[in-house]
Enzyme design. Sequence first.
Site, PDB file in Angstrom:
ATOM      1  N   SER A 106       0.815  -1.249  -0.056  1.00  0.00           N
ATOM      2  CA  SER A 106       0.083   0.111   0.005  1.00  0.00           C
ATOM      3  C   SER A 106       0.804   1.291  -0.187  1.00  0.00           C
ATOM      4  CB  SER A 106      -0.894  -0.207   1.181  1.00  0.00           C
ATOM      5  OG  SER A 106      -2.099   0.936   1.137  1.00  0.00           O
ATOM      6  N   ASP A 213     -10.021  -4.648  -4.456  1.00  0.00           N
ATOM      7  CA  ASP A 213      -9.465  -3.565  -3.478  1.00  0.00           C
ATOM      8  C   ASP A 213     -10.266  -2.323  -3.836  1.00  0.00           C
ATOM      9  OD1 ASP A 213      -7.783  -1.869  -2.331  1.00  0.00           O
ATOM     10  OD2 ASP A 213      -5.914  -2.832  -3.122  1.00  0.00           O
ATOM     11  N   HIS A 243      -7.801  -5.494  -0.111  1.00  0.00           N
ATOM     12  CA  HIS A 243      -6.726  -4.501   0.031  1.00  0.00           C
ATOM     13  C   HIS A 243      -5.626  -5.209   0.442  1.00  0.00           C
ATOM     14  CE1 HIS A 243      -3.982  -1.146  -0.108  1.00  0.00           C
ATOM     15  NE2 HIS A 243      -4.045  -1.131   1.251  1.00  0.00           N
TER      16      HIS A 243
END
Length: 279
Positions: A106, A213, A243
């Site tokens: 991320s 996601d 995610h």
Amino acid sequence: MTEHVVTGTHGAIAVREWPCPRPRCLVLVVHGYGEHAGRYGELAAVLTGYGAAVFAPDHRGHGRSAGERVVIEDFEDVVTDVHTVARLARSVHPDSGLPLFVIGHSMGGLIAARYAQRYGDTLAGLVLSGPVIGDWELPGRLLAMEEIPDVPVAPAALSRDPAVGAAYAADGLVWHGPMKRPTLEAFARTLRTVADGGGIGPLPVLWLHGDADRLVPLPGSRAGVERLAPDSTTVRIFPGARHEVFHETDRAEAFAEVTRFLDGVLASWDGPGPRCLRR
């Protein structure tokens, strides 16, 4: 697990080490926004079982590290902090010449991508999981608001495994408040910096992403990965995954992709440098 503290660009940085007695490689795990390195114990266990010594910092303003919570004014400083952790890893294994990998999730994917642009000649490979890279619209949308809404990350957006969301919600080291303007501004700047920073040449890259996601949508990341490493990226998209592919219901598949990637790189490893891989 062993804990270290190193001096970062803006104060103390807490670092977790998951040791391996006779490692085949070194791995830096670079966590995402609002969380901390301690959430990656299962990934670290897989990696140490594979033969990697694993090091993972809590970024400035995150976890047990110094700084106002979730405030990052310049991601270049965080990249420098990660490089300090790489030096720590080398000091624990001096004169080993072990290949070094970075795994970024991320926000950590953005940091890892920039790390590869700055320090790619020290790396054997790069793994990006749900990376904030390319066309991520959230910072611009929030910065256009006069007041940033107090809407924390929804635990259910992380994984189909309800235990993951429950643990995240109960974790006192996780930030559960709103995003902060300086960090959003830094996100926007660094997305542009990485986009303008050019590709990373032949450095092997593994990109993992869930096609469900909602936090970092797949199409935006695809644009960034294709600019960063158009010819050296292995792609694995997980149907239905949200995610956090390393915390998903099918995370064993994500772990297997990582170890297969390490195997492939190590099979042709010939030392650090721009031409470190035999082609």
